[in-house]
Every structure is written in structure tokens, then in C-alpha cells.
Design an enzyme around this catalytic site. Structure first.
Site, PDB file in Angstrom:
ATOM      1  N   LEU A 130       8.327  -1.953  16.321  1.00  0.00           N
ATOM      2  CA  LEU A 130       7.667  -3.164  16.826  1.00  0.00           C
ATOM      3  C   LEU A 130       8.632  -3.967  17.700  1.00  0.00           C
ATOM      4  O   LEU A 130       8.257  -4.476  18.760  1.00  0.00           O
ATOM      5  CB  LEU A 130       7.190  -4.024  15.639  1.00  0.00           C
ATOM      6  CG  LEU A 130       5.918  -3.523  14.956  1.00  0.00           C
ATOM      7  CD1 LEU A 130       5.763  -4.145  13.573  1.00  0.00           C
ATOM      8  CD2 LEU A 130       4.698  -3.842  15.824  1.00  0.00           C
ATOM      9  N   ALA A 177       9.140  -2.506  21.018  1.00  0.00           N
ATOM     10  CA  ALA A 177       7.952  -2.643  21.874  1.00  0.00           C
ATOM     11  C   ALA A 177       7.800  -4.074  22.374  1.00  0.00           C
ATOM     12  O   ALA A 177       6.862  -4.374  23.116  1.00  0.00           O
ATOM     13  CB  ALA A 177       6.719  -2.216  21.101  1.00  0.00           C
ATOM     14  N   GLY A 178       8.701  -4.970  21.943  1.00  0.00           N
ATOM     15  CA  GLY A 178       8.645  -6.334  22.478  1.00  0.00           C
ATOM     16  C   GLY A 178       8.229  -7.397  21.497  1.00  0.00           C
ATOM     17  O   GLY A 178       8.147  -8.582  21.837  1.00  0.00           O
ATOM     18  N   ALA A 179       7.928  -7.013  20.247  1.00  0.00           N
ATOM     19  CA  ALA A 179       7.526  -8.014  19.268  1.00  0.00           C
ATOM     20  C   ALA A 179       8.759  -8.789  18.795  1.00  0.00           C
ATOM     21  O   ALA A 179       9.890  -8.298  18.879  1.00  0.00           O
ATOM     22  CB  ALA A 179       6.849  -7.349  18.081  1.00  0.00           C
ATOM     23  N   PRO A 192      11.845 -10.727  12.716  1.00  0.00           N
ATOM     24  CA  PRO A 192      13.003 -11.328  12.048  1.00  0.00           C
ATOM     25  C   PRO A 192      13.771 -10.262  11.258  1.00  0.00           C
ATOM     26  O   PRO A 192      13.327  -9.126  11.168  1.00  0.00           O
ATOM     27  CB  PRO A 192      12.377 -12.360  11.113  1.00  0.00           C
ATOM     28  CG  PRO A 192      11.000 -11.851  10.856  1.00  0.00           C
ATOM     29  CD  PRO A 192      10.593 -11.089  12.070  1.00  0.00           C
ATOM     30  N   THR A 193      14.909 -10.649  10.693  1.00  0.00           N
ATOM     31  CA  THR A 193      15.696  -9.645   9.963  1.00  0.00           C
ATOM     32  C   THR A 193      15.307  -9.566   8.499  1.00  0.00           C
ATOM     33  O   THR A 193      15.753  -8.685   7.780  1.00  0.00           O
ATOM     34  CB  THR A 193      17.206  -9.969  10.045  1.00  0.00           C
ATOM     35  OG1 THR A 193      17.368 -11.330   9.606  1.00  0.00           O
ATOM     36  CG2 THR A 193      17.709  -9.829  11.463  1.00  0.00           C
ATOM     37  N   SER A 194      14.511 -10.499   8.033  1.00  0.00           N
ATOM     38  CA  SER A 194      14.027 -10.438   6.643  1.00  0.00           C
ATOM     39  C   SER A 194      12.729 -11.236   6.562  1.00  0.00           C
ATOM     40  O   SER A 194      12.373 -11.964   7.491  1.00  0.00           O
ATOM     41  CB  SER A 194      15.058 -11.045   5.677  1.00  0.00           C
ATOM     42  OG  SER A 194      15.066 -12.448   5.850  1.00  0.00           O
ATOM     43  N   HIS A 204       0.826  -1.205   0.000  1.00  0.00           N
ATOM     44  CA  HIS A 204       0.000   0.000   0.000  1.00  0.00           C
ATOM     45  C   HIS A 204       0.857   1.251   0.000  1.00  0.00           C
ATOM     46  O   HIS A 204       2.080   1.196   0.206  1.00  0.00           O
ATOM     47  CB  HIS A 204      -0.976  -0.005   1.168  1.00  0.00           C
ATOM     48  CG  HIS A 204      -0.315  -0.162   2.485  1.00  0.00           C
ATOM     49  ND1 HIS A 204       0.496   0.789   3.023  1.00  0.00           N
ATOM     50  CD2 HIS A 204      -0.337  -1.197   3.353  1.00  0.00           C
ATOM     51  CE1 HIS A 204       0.931   0.372   4.201  1.00  0.00           C
ATOM     52  NE2 HIS A 204       0.444  -0.839   4.425  1.00  0.00           N
TER      53      HIS A 204
END
Lengths: 395, 395, 395, 395
Positions: free
Chosen positions: D77, D80-82, D85-87, D58
Site C-alpha cells: 500500500l 502504491a502511494g498510500a 503509519p509504522t504502527s 480474519h
């Protein structure tokens, strides 16, 4: 004082009186249900004097048997106690006599005569004599139907036939209020040919087919399809004309035009084809361009569209100028090059959406064709298959 | 003699004059393109005397800068050679002086004054004073909107709210021109509930969905669907009423009725269901029957439909009286049992197709719902899939 | 090789074969016009074994006289030289024998049998068995008609009757997809009552009347009138809701709101009445306000409209809050106060134009009423009077 | 077991997720409102690797500032604790690790793996491979739009341009499914010219004008007028063709024909004119007759109409053959004389109402013209004058 006498004369024009209503009255009189004096006259008795059947008043008065003839009715009414004169002329004196008798008998008291109001003059004669002017509520300029034959923008219908006008010429008169040169009206006809139909799957044809299969009349079928024409279906030519005009008039380079459209998230109308491409050009576009180049005084808008196409083709090979774009841009050239419209008029024509009108008219040919087609094929009521619907509660 | 002087006064109401047209004239005068004397006055100069922005004439006369103010325009015109009086009142004398100068200079020859025609009286005042009567071209009987608030068959709108009328009561007033008892108007409302929608696959909803997905306005969507309503879609209730009435009034036994329909190749309308059967009755039918039995003075037409059903059930177990047949027969009972209609009026109501009107109104609720639904779901343009079409040349 | 034998069996379903076509073939055979061997069988001969008339194939096969019975036809064909088996079962062997004879006579050369293509599976069974998934092209959420009875937003039709739902409740289910509290659906019904008609002179009723007088069907009449509903006719309620919502949400003071509208050249919708004024209030408005104040949890939008009215009344005494403005503002209160819609949903409802839907539905009652009215009055074709038109060439 | 982990990946196609929704989740995590482990990945980070603006997912993912870039979101994110992954490729392992940790911690109990159902084949590939056949629900024969360019009855659009076809030729292809000779298609064009408009006062133009003045779109205006076309307005040509054909085919003498019509109370359609008479012939009729006499192989139906006219002229001098009657009878001659239709086809064409189609198409030109005319004239909402209405209660 309420009315004390029942006046009764069968009126010719009273459509709700059935030919046997007089006998209902006869019956009522015989049974004593009517206490007031009844003065009656059934018109149509002179029918007997004619050999052939002449139409007097409603059908009943003339047709056939004695029973229903006016004479028989008058006789029956008289026998039942009604006052029946011997001719229509006797009706008024009979009313007078009956009235005076009621007065003499003390049944009714005569009231003071009022002065009858003077009868106003009829509007049409008052207008004709110049005494009154009535405002008009409607203004109309394209067709005058008051004379011997209608005129289109001043040209008589018979002249149109005589001079071998085509459909494009009549459109020219009724839409543009002037006689455009033949190369213009010929181009208008070409647009109609190319937009006349696009198969049964598009919104318009589909709705027309569904309505035709519901057993509806031609106009309903046509109309149900026409109503889908709008921004998403049929609007491409109009949009192409608007955007090309705006871009050309603001002297945007093809790059500026295309990229500014992209920035606004609008696809350039008139560019792009499902199948056609740089190496597989659309023959219709070529034919239109050829025609315009050899007949139009100038094709600057089309040339602009062509250089826009050069730019878009550098992005993808199917971003060709399509029929919509070609018609849209050439219509601008038509308006600009014939030297019969002011700049303001051209703007108005584009704003009002004449090109949309052309599409609507052209596609009507196809929609009417689909209506006839389904009727000829005797197709039954269409019901969309359940399996094709996602019934959802969660959206 | 042609006009030898150009009179020029900016008219407030002339919507086609743009606020800058006066300067075009100034330009033309300067360039010597206008040889006739020009007498001009641009109205709106007193705008300067007001603090707040008062609207004089067209927008240009009031708005903003000196350049466009009336005073500036008058000054420019004068400087360009036009005759410009000092106020609106000076316009007439200025014309006179200019005219006389042209006569004296021998530019124009004065013509004989003609007697102006007497001004005809205005129609509305002539009618009011009783001098003229104008014919009316339209007759209407159901709603009068000329007073303080519209009335429906004589009942004021506010009374309708005050008396807690329902939708059925308003239909009663506007369609039947009388206030039917509440059990009738309640039944009319029940019919509306049951006919309000029947899913997205039927002709009407389908066309509405297609039109909505073409991005068209609500009315176009609704209308495109309504146009499919007719003999094959939505006609069953109407047909049921007509055939049951005819059969009952002619005192046909169920056997005679059903077999004569079969003989004519017509399926008995109002009988038969895809799923429902003798042992799995349609609850809606039961509820309607229950309501009618406890509220209607008589249900003879429905009872007739029930004995017809008994006969058809003896042929196949799914030939039950369905909702259409139940509504159709009960509507006849409504008309016959309320004692507010003559036999002729009932015939007329059935012939004109009031029940069809009820279906059309009811289904409008559903069609409008489908329009909103598709819009909410933001569905794109519908195109019927090619694979679903048999393209044929040989039919 | 072209086909060398004419196979002929009257097909039951072939609607285009008339019952006498077989005799045309008999005639052609007799006249030697057909040189190929003809193998024929007319079905329907067992019709003779039944007493009553059973329908076999097309009407001709069953009806009446010997001449048209299947047996008679088969006999005639045989006599004319066709190969006619003694029963339907004999058709296949007869074809085989005729074919072999043609081969033996050297008339035709048998060609190599081709392997017939394997018959593809039917879509519906392939879907049922899970082998194939077909995409759906339509999404719909408001009414499911696939079960025993249609449901409106999950509520079965019979439940709607059982629970004594009103028209407003059904609108609530089909438009809002939820069961609004009764005070809301009652208000929706009130809106319908008040918008049901406004006399014969407004655009919608007028067009409906003209179409009805052209002798067209109910739907065409209704539709012709509905199509006039839009920005200028019927749009005031919708506009009132939009502007009041915007002004209130942006916390504009009545002064700011009214003056900013004036600045944009837009009349405040919902304010102003031809007759009503400060001292002669509109009773309908009072009744609606009274209802809302005693039933709605909050009427903040209406109260906002009222203070706007206070301001406009200070300008002119007839600038009262009218019915349109009252309905528009109260509809906002309905949505906001029932706590069943998110802010986003309310915005969507206003943007999509649900209020316009309400007006369209309501006015349909009146338009249908006008159609019936004209038909009942048996009015002739309407032609607008020439005198009311200004025919102009110069505009 | 309910889902114990929130999986979160911004989907490109999810139109309802606004570009800032990820930050709402960040906020919720920070405030401890989400207790489940969150595994998240915002796609679009490689956008940074491109110089120009490439569109990923979008709009938000690509546009502008750091704050809204995918990288920034992923960082927020994670902080904030999520689990981030790096990709994109790391998403699956991250889910696995998170799941196993939840199992080890005893938060969730792994359930038995179920065998996933086999994925059904896509319908389009199943059809292509011949495994499945899908029934078609629509049959259509006039226009095929599946190829490179649409064909009309088999003729490619570009051929139509190349061969200089006219509007009549396209109508011939789309309505009659064959290429009629030019004298026929020229006559069809003549009919269109003559029926294109008949002034602003007739039903159709009037309704279109009213709708246009209500500010509605072109299609609505056109449609509102078209819907008045039917038995009383526009039906005369069709009726003339039907009655003349029937009378001629039944070999009725003019006397028998005219008198039998009179007997049935039907005016002979196609005969009679307001102004024209024996000594003041209608030039249009003369021109059409002249054209037909010199171009049609036979004009027997027109000649029949002419001898009917001779008879009616003996009754009254204005009972001339009018344009409707002339077109109607000549259309019959067109069909009969070109030798391209069977008798059955001619009957079908007359029954289906092709002539009505011609009138509807032709008049669309005029109705579109009236729409443009009113729009150009900037006419306000039309309201029928009260004075022109007879408000009655007693009918």
C-alpha cells in the site's frame, strides 16, 4: 336418443339430497315444468311399521311429521302425476310399462340391446383365491397392526405391559428392532430426562410459545418448535457422537483431534460450558459417568472423551466435557458394548441420526409443556417489539 | 432337513453386499469355517470383453483392478474349495451334481417334490384384461396428470401459457374448478399483493426468521411461520367476510349488526386502524373500491360494509373500513356477482375458508422472502433474551 | 408478621374471579371461617345510574338482576360483617381506620416504614429521551411495516396497486429487493403457472390429501404436503439450474458435461420425459423458449441446454429438454441478462435456492386446491390398505 | 462537504472483506483510479512475533505466505502511494496530518465542529443499576434455564437423575408443574407404551413414510405425520375422557348417555373393537384395569365406563370397552384421585387437551421409528399409484 324418462328413487346414501328435494319435484310437476314421464319411489315407508325410531336412509325419512314421511312423499308425487308403484318391488315393472308405452306412442325408438360387459371380479376375492397378485408399494418392518393387538418388533403390546417395560424398552423395539438390555434402555430414558427442556428462550420453545399465543392447536405449536431443531439447535449430541467416534476409531490423540478440528474451524462439540469448569464440575455429567461405569460393560468412548477433556482443560478451565458430549460418547459405548449390533449397523445408526431422534423426542415433552403453559396463562397474540428490529435497506 | 449346501451367487441388485464380501467367503473357506459344499458364481465376468466401462451388477464388479474383477473372485473361490462353474449357464447343472453327490454320500435325504403353486396373474394385466376390478381409495377432481401434460380443471398447461393466463387464473382453475372472468382473477391477484407481507414482527414472519437463523431448509422455515396463521393471526379477512355475509343476508341494520357483535363481546372484524381515520383514509381501500366499482357487476356487500363504517365512524374516528374488511366484503361480491356459483356453493366456499387459503398463499411470498433475507444476512442462531421473560412459579 | 387483614376489592381485570366469588366470601364470613377483619368494595355500582348496559369490570357487574349487582354484593358483604365504605374513594380511609384499630387492640405491631425504592424509568421513554440504547436482536431488510402502510423494498402497497403490479413484481420486491423489468416478473409468473400442480399422486399432494381427510385445518394440510418437497420431489428445476450453470461457466462441452455426470452416477436434471420425444416435442417448452427468445436480452444458458439436448437426443429419443430444464436454464438467463445482479449475487441466489422457493410457492396453490377439493368431496379418514404393505421382519 | 480522504483499516470483524481486497486497492492506486489521499493500516503485523499460529482478525491475516501477511500488505500500500503509519498507534496522527495538509492545500474547508451527542447508556447496565425497567413480553413457568443447570418446575436436572425419576415423572413436572405420585407417572408411561405405534397404514405413519421416502430430514418426516393427528386420527382417547367425564359428572345412566350420543349421531368413543368381543377380551384393557384397581385410590370413572360397556354389550358383542376408552377414563381417575388438582384445574386439563398431548408424544416414538425404518430400507420416492385414484370432473 336422449333419455326420455326421468327415473326417480330417493337414495339412502345420497348425502346431497336434502329431505325436501322430493317436494321440489312435486312442485315442478304441478307447474308443468317436467314434460317427461316421471317414475318415482321414496324408500323408507316401512318406518311406519316400527314403534321406536329406526334410521332408514337419510334423517328426513324417519323423523317426525306426516309431511316428511316417505308415504306422504309418494302420495304427493302420485298426485302430481308421477308413476308411483305400491312398493319398492313394483319399481322395475313400472319402468318397463312406462318404457313400452313410450315406444308404442312413438315417442322413443327402442335401440338394439348391447351385450353387457362381464362384471370383473373384485380384487380382494381375486387375491384371496390366488388368481391375482398385487404388488405392494410399501415395506415396513417395525410394527404389525394386523392381528388382535399390534406388535412392536414382534412383541405384543400386552406383553409389554405385563413385563413392565419402560419407555426406553419401547424405543428399543421400535427404533432398533430388538430388545436391548435394561441398562441400555434405562440410559435412553436418562437421555430423555436430560433433554426434555431447556427453558423458554431457545429457538424451539420460543417458536412453540409464539404459535401457542396465536391460538393454534397443540400439534401446530409443537411442530412449529420442532422445525427449528437442526444443525444449530439440538445438534450438539449428535455431532459429539460423530466426531468422538471418528476420532477414536482413527486413533487420533486428543491433541491431534482437537487441533485438527481447530484447523477446520469447527468447535469441538460436547466440550465447553458457560458456567461449569474444572473446579465446578457438572453434576449431571458426573451422575451419567457414575451410572455408565457401574452398568456398562465398557465405556471406552466416554474415556476417550475424558482424555480429550483433560487436554482442553489445559487450554481453558471452562472447556469441560458437557452433558451433550457425555451423552454422545456414552451412546457410542451403549451401541458398541451390548454386542447386539454389527459394526455396519452402528455406522448406519450414527449416520441416520438416531441420537437426533432421541433429542427430538425428548424435547417434544418440553414443547408440549410450553404449549400447555401458554394456554393456561391465557397469553395473547405475540408480536415482536418493533424496537428490537433493525430495519435496514443497505445490507 | 435343514439346507445342507450353501448356494452363492453375487446378486446385482443386492445393495447390501459390498464388493469385497466374496473374499470374506474365500477366507472362511480357507480357514475351514464352512463345512457345507459351496457352489458359487460371481457375475460380471464378461465385463472384460468390453472396452469402455459397462456397469454390471454393483460398482465393484466393473471397477478397475484384477483383484476385484469377477474373474479373479471366481478363481479365488475355486481355489478355496468352492464349486465354480465355467459360466452362469453352468450354475444349474453344478447345483444338481452337488445335490446328487450329497444324496449318494448319504449326507442328505431327498424329500418328496411338492407341486409348486400356480403363479398368480399380475394385477395390472388382470385389470387391463377386465378380469379384475380394483377399488380406488382416492378421489380427486382438480388436476389430471396422466396424459401428455397435466391439465388444470381440464385446461392443458400449454393452453394456460398460450392464452397468457395469470396467477389468479390458475388459482381460479385449481380452487374453483372453473375459469372465472378476468376481473375476478385480477382481484384475486390484488389480494395476494396486499397480503404478501407485513414486516418481520408478526407471528408468522417472526417464527420463520427464528427457524431460518437455526440454519434450517427453506420449507422448514416457511412452514414454521405458516403454522401461526389462524384465528388470531391472518384470520381477519375471513372473519370479515363471514360476519358481513351473515349480517347482510339477515338484513341487519348497521346498528343491529355492530351492537349485536358488541353484545357478544366480539370486535367487528374489518373495521378499525391504528393510524388511519375519517380524515386520513387508507389509500389501499380507496384503490380497491375504485377498481371494484368500475369492474364488478355489483358491489352490494362492499356497500354494506361502507354503511357499517359510517355508523362506526360516528363512534370513533379511527373505526374506518380497513384493508381486511374491504377485501373480505369484495370477495363476497366477486362470488355473488359473477353468476357462476350457486348459493350453496358460495356458502361452502365461505365455510371451507377459501379466503384463508388466499391469505396463506399470499403470505408465503413474504415468509419465503424473510427466509432468503436472513440467509443472505448470515444471521446466527436466535435466542430470545432472558431479560424479556418473566419466569414465574406462581401462576 | 403475617398479613392480619384481608383487603378485598373486586378487580375489573382479574379474569379468574367469577361473578359469584364475592358471595363465597359472604358465606365464609357468615360461617365464621374468616377471623381477620375484611375490608371490601365491589366496583361497578354506578352501573345503576346508566340506562343502557355499560360494561364495567367483568360481565357479572353489569348484567341483569339485583342479586348480582355491585350494590347487592356490597350490601351482603356489609351484613356479613365486612367493613364496606360508601364509595370507592372511601376504601383508603377505611383501610387506615381498620389498621389503626388493630394496632390499638394490640393485634398487630406496626413495623418501621421502609424507604420505597425509586421507580425506574420506563424503557420506551428512556430510549426516546436518548438516555439508553437498547440493542436490536433482529435485522430485516425487505418490508417495513412501521408507517401508514407497509412498504415492499421501499415501495408502498398502494403504489403497487396503482401501478398495476402483478404477483411476479411483488416477488421481485420481496425476494430480490429490487424492481425487475416486467419481462422478468412475467417469466416468474409463468414458472408459477407451470409448477402450480401435478396431480394427486405425487408425494406433496398425497400427504396433503391424507391430512385433509384426517379433518385437519388448511395450514396443517398444506404444510404436511410442503414438507415432502426436497431433493427427490420438486428439486429438479433447482438442480437443472445449478448443473447447467456450473457446466456452462466451466465451458464444458455437452459431451464432457453429460459424460462427467454419468461418471458420477447422476442423471442430468432437466433432461428426459416419460412421453415426449424428438418428434413429439413438449409444447410448454416451446412456448417458454419462444417467449424468452423474443423478450430476453440473452438466452445463452437456455441455448447451452439446447445443445446438451442435441447430444442426449443422439443417445435416446426421449432424452429431450423438459419443462424443469427449460425453466432452470432460463432463470439463469433472467438473472444474467437483466444486468441488475453482480456475479456474486447470482451465485448467492442459486446457492440459497430461490428457484426452490419458486417451486414451493407455486405448488402451494395446488396443495391448497387439493385441501379444498377433499373437503368439498367430504372424504373420510384415509387408511392405507394393508394389502399394499409388505410387512417384513427380515430386512 | 463530502469526505475528501479515504480511510482504510482492515477490520478484523468485517466478514465480507476477503483477504485479498487490500491488493485491489493497491492496484487501483497504481492505476491512478483513486485521486483522494489514502491512509491505510492493515492490522495483524504482530502475528510475525509469535511462533505458533495465532488467529488475528480474519483468516487471511494470519495464514502462511509473505504475500498475504499484514506487513506485506502495508508495504504494498505504501509503495502504491498510500500513507501508511509504522504502527496502529500511528493511525490517528497520520489522519490528522493528512487532514491538515488538505486544509493547507485548500483542497478542503474545515467545517465547524459539532458537539457530539452524548452516548446513551447500554440497556443492560441501565437495568442493572435500577435506572430503567424494561417490560417483559413473555411469561413462562415450567422450566428455568438461567442457573447452573435447568430446573423442571423447580427440581434441578441432576436431582432428577439422582432420584431415579422416569419419563412419566418429567412429564409430570413439565406439564402439571408438580411431582405426581409414582403410581400416576407409571400410568402415564403405560399410556405412552400403548400409544407408541399402530403400524404403517394409519394417516400419521403413512405421511411420515412418504416424507421419509422423499429423502427429507427426520424432523420434516416426523412433523408431516404429526400434522394428521386431530379429530379423526388419535382423538379417541381425548374424546372418551371428555364424554365419560361429562356423562359421569352429570350422573347420566349408561342408557341415557349412550342413547343421547346416538341421538346426536355421535359414536360413543372408547367403545367398540374390530376383533375383540365379550368372549375375547382385550388383554391390554384387562392389564390396565388390574393395575389401576391395585394402585389407584379410586377408579370411579373407569367403573362408570365398565357399566357403560355392560349396556353396549347388550346391543352387540363387539361393543367392548377398548384401550382408548380404558386409558381415557383412567386418566380422569388419576386426576381426581391423587388429590393434587382443584376441580377447576381438572376441567382446564381436559379442556386444554393434555391427553391429546400424551398421544402426540407417544406416537412420536413410532413416527421417528418409521422414519428410521424407511431410511434403513433405502426406499425410493413414493408415488401413489394412478390406478388407485378416481379422477373425476363431475363432483
Amino acid at each position: 336418443m336422449s333419455i326420455q324418462a326421468l327415473l326417480f328413487q330417493t337414495m339412502c346414501c345420497a348425502s346431497t339430497i336434502s329431505p325436501r328435494d322430493e317436494y321440489s319435484l312435486v312442485e315442478a310437476l304441478k307447474q308443468g315444468k317436467v314434460s317427461k314421464p316421471v317414475i318415482a319411489w321414496v324408500s323408507g315407508t316401512c318406518a311406519k311399521l316400527f314403534k321406536s325410531e329406526v334410521q332408514f336412509g337419510h334423517a328426513g325419512a324417519k323423523s317426525g311429521g306426516d309431511l316428511e314421511s316417505a308415504q306422504a312423499k309418494n302420495k304427493a308425487l302420485e298426485e302430481a302425476g308421477a308413476i308411483v308403484p305400491t312398493s319398492f318391488e313394483g319399481l322395475e315393472p313400472a319402468i318397463k310399462i312406462a318404457f313400452q308405452k313410450l315406444v308404442e306412442d312413438g315417442v322413443i325408438l327402442p335401440t338394439q340391446e348391447i351385450v353387457p360387459p362381464s362384471v370383473p371380479e373384485d380384487l380382494s376375492s381375486a387375491i384371496k383365491s390366488g388368481k391375482v397378485r398385487a404388488p405392494t408399494h410399501i415395506v415396513s418392518t417395525i410394527c404389525d397392526d394386523r392381528g388382535e393387538e399390534p406388535t412392536y418388533a414382534g412383541v405384543a403390546m400386552s406383553t409389554i405391559i405385563e413385563k413392565d417395560f419402560g419407555v426406553g424398552d419401547v424405543i428399543s423395539l421400535l427404533w432398533f428392532k430388538r430388545s436391548l438390555p435394561r441398562y441400555c434402555t434405562k440410559f435412553i430414558e436418562m437421555c430423555i430426562l436430560l433433554c426434555a427442556d431447556h427453558g423458554p428462550c431457545v429457538s424451539g420453545a420460543h417458536n412453540t410459545i409464539v404459535t401457542s399465543r396465536a391460538g393454534k392447536d397443540l400439534v401446530s405449536c409443537l411442530v412449529s418448535g420442532l422445525l427449528t431443531i437442526g444443525p444449530r439447535f439440538g445438534g450438539a449430541i449428535d455431532d459429539a457422537a460423530r466426531y468422538f467416534k471418528d476420532a477414536n476409531d482413527r486413533k487420533l490423540s486428543p491433541y491431534e483431534f482437537v487441533e485438527s478440528m481447530k484447523g477446520k474451524g469447527i468447535r469441538v462439540p460436547g466440550i465447553g460450558h458457560r458456567i461449569k469448569s474444572r473446579d465446578n464440575r457438572d453434576k449431571r455429567v458426573e451422575l451419567l459417568q457414575q451410572y455408565a461405569r457401574s452398568h456398562f460393560p465398557s465405556v471406552k468412548y466416554m474415556e476417550y472423551a475424558v482424555i480429550v477433556e483433560t487436554y482442553t482443560l489445559s487450554k481453558a478451565s471452562n472447556l469441560v466435557l458437557n452433558v451433550d458430549g457425555c451423552i454422545g460418547s456414552l451412546f457410542l459405548d451403549l451401541l458398541a458394548s451390548c454386542a447386539m449390533f454389527s459394526q455396519q449397523e452402528i455406522d448406519e445408526i450414527i449416520e441416520i441420526g438416531y441420537l437426533n431422534g432421541l433429542f427430538v423426542l425428548a424435547r417434544s415433552i418440553g414443547l408440549i409443556g410450553h404449549t400447555f403453559d401458554q394456554r393456561r396463562l391465557k397469553q395473547p397474540l405475540y408480536r415482536h417489539p418493533w424496537e428490537d428490529v433493525l430495519y435496514s435497506k443497505y445490507v
